[in-house]
Scaffold this active site. Sequence first.
Site: not given
Ligand code: SAH
Length: 340
Positions: A93, A106, A113, A117, A120, A330
């Site tokens: 995406e 973006c 990944c 987390c 996510c 995302c």
């Molecule tokens: N791996 C990298 C970049 C990708 S995620 C990182 O962790 O920074 C980009 C941002 O979106 C990160 O801050 C991540 O924690 C956040 N993110 C992921 N899932 C999310 C969600 N469901 N709602 C809001 N932010 C989210």
Amino acid sequence: MEKKNLYGLDQKQLKAIMKEIGEKPFRGSQIYDWIYKNRVYDFKNMKNLPASLIDKLEKDYTVSLGEVIRKQKDPEDGTVKYLLEYPDGERVESVLMKYPHGQSLCISSQVGCNMGCTFCASGLGGKVRNLTAEEMLMEVANAEKDSGERVSNIVLMGMGEPLDNFDEVMSFIKKANEILGIGQRHITLSTCGLVPGIRKLANQDLQIGLAVSLHSPFQEDRAKLMPVAKAYPVPELMQACEDYFDKTGRRVTFEYTLIDGKNDRPEDVAELKKLLKGHPHHINLIPLNDVTETDHKRSKNVNKFAAELKKAGLNATIRRKNGSNIDAACGQLRRNSRGI
Ligand code: SAH
């Protein structure tokens, strides 16, 4: 044999290919101009190439941007989300946001990944594979093609952990500059906090911005949200960010996704103050996008939390809610398209 895709190769690489197939290197420069200056992807329309070379190219090479197989546009703010499919069938995406100063894209750096987390969607099925620098360039090319406008800023904040794909991401940053004319100061890399990667990045002599996903100032709470915190605890991470600033002069942005009851409490404000006050920082508050597979809920305190941080003397803003009508945290569009 599968045809080799020339999209994303720089001038030096194209010249080397010409040499390999017994052509004069300047043909590489001509192809470079066709692809990136004129956006001509069909060898037949590269008017200054001899027919014999066109035949050779058509046999073994292609110029492909992949295929946008789904596109969602937010009718309110114009944000567009693309689902791009590569020739091997994998999908990522990218999200294009319009600002008064230009367009920001973006992009994803991996399919899936490995960071895990808990809030996510991108990490739910683990990492499938890294993207190459060329595939990241394809994300930009497709957004420019579809919108008819140049992309002026890039954030590596889509699917994947960019520092877990270090070499390809570095190559992408250099190529984005050479090929697409996007300067390093217009590129931001977001990491979940891989300390060795942050340190390596600081030594690259780049001018890109760094964003670090903090999400909690407390080691224990952060480790519950982000397994990576077990390997790289908060104090070590903060030291790496401090050193990044000393080395590059660029202030680190801390991303902070607000999750109900987990990191939006008064004690979180107090601890953030201890951690960041007096250190160069910016906090980017992100309202959680609900992911159906997880039980985290969006905080009801976003505005209040932002106000409390400001009162505590911290520099915090709430991320503009781009594309809230096209929903999708995302990684969700890809999962839905795959039925996973
Ligand atoms: N791996 C990298 C970049 C990708 S995620 C990182 O962790 O920074 C980009 C941002 O979106 C990160 O801050 C991540 O924690 C956040 N993110 C992921 N899932 C999310 C969600 N469901 N709602 C809001 N932010 C989210």
